[in-house]
Design an enzyme around this catalytic site. Structure first.
Site, PDB file in Angstrom:
ATOM      1  N   SER A   1       0.804  -1.225   0.000  1.00 42.74           N
ATOM      2  CA  SER A   1       0.000   0.000   0.000  1.00 42.74           C
ATOM      3  C   SER A   1       0.839   1.278   0.000  1.00 42.74           C
ATOM      4  CB  SER A   1      -0.961   0.016   1.188  1.00 42.74           C
ATOM      5  OG  SER A   1      -0.259   0.186   2.398  1.00 42.74           O
TER       6      SER A   1
ATOM      7  N   LYS B   1       0.738   4.900   6.828  1.00 42.37           N
ATOM      8  CA  LYS B   1       0.193   5.664   5.692  1.00 42.37           C
ATOM      9  C   LYS B   1       0.771   7.081   5.730  1.00 42.37           C
ATOM     10  CE  LYS B   1      -2.942   2.450   4.614  1.00 42.37           C
ATOM     11  NZ  LYS B   1      -2.570   1.474   3.640  1.00 42.37           N
TER      12      LYS B   1
END
Length: 191
Positions: A53, A96
């Site tokens: 990701s 993230k």
């Protein structure tokens, strides 16, 4: 007889010094263990990234170090890569990039991000590839004390766009990801 007394005196002198040496080593190891535990629990965080990701910034299997005290005297900034407790299941840790800050309006249209109604999209030179999956339109108003986060591999990132609770609260942030240390050929400071 004097010889026996001298031997006994020498043995008595050696015993305390051997005991002293053993205690000294035990204390050294104890201090090292306590220091390592304090560093691990209060200063640094070690993480291994299991998914793609955050590609190409962080690859699956990369080991990285984060700094738990990064936000002790400052607030997280847009672009920071953070390690945090996943808002929908705090037993999981995620990594993230911060996109939206507290109080901001984040609009996503055709794979472009606009902050607070800006006509100019957010510049994102860290993206893995052209963003074609879940490109909007979305609109999020980031609550105070919260952050909107996304992965750099937008086509393969389960991030704030998808979560039941789309925002990371300040108290869910564990630390700021600082650098990749393994594999050694990928050793780099994160930005």
């Amino acid at each position: 007889m004097d010889k026996d007394l001298k031997t006994e005196d020498l043995n008595r002198e050696e015993e305390p010094s051997v005991l002293h040496e053993v205690v000294s080593w035990i204390m050294t190891f104890a201090v090292a263990i306590v220091a390592a535990l304090l560093l691990k629990n209060f200063v640094i965080i070690n993480a291994t990234v299991p998914t793609g990701s955050m590609e190409n910034t962080i690859l699956p299997g990369d080991d990285l170090l984060g700094f738990r005290l990064a936000y002790l005297f400052s607030k997280p900034e847009r672009g920071d890569i953070i390690i945090f407790k996943f808002p929908d299941d705090e037993s999981q840790k995620f990594i993230k990039r911060i996109i939206g800050l507290p109080g901001e309006l984040v609009q996503i249209t055709d794979g472009q991000i606009y902050i607070d109604g800006s006509e100019v999209p957010l510049e994102e030179d860290y993206l893995k590839e052209e963003w074609v999956v879940s490109t909007g339109p979305y609109e999020f108003v980031v609550p105070e004390g919260c952050y909107f986060v996304m992965g750099d591999n937008r086509n393969n990132s389960k991030d704030s766009r998808y979560w039941e609770q789309p925002f990371v609260t300040e108290d869910e942030i564990i630390g700021k990801a600082e650098f990749i240390y393994f594999p050694f050929n990928r050793f780099t400071k994160l930005k």
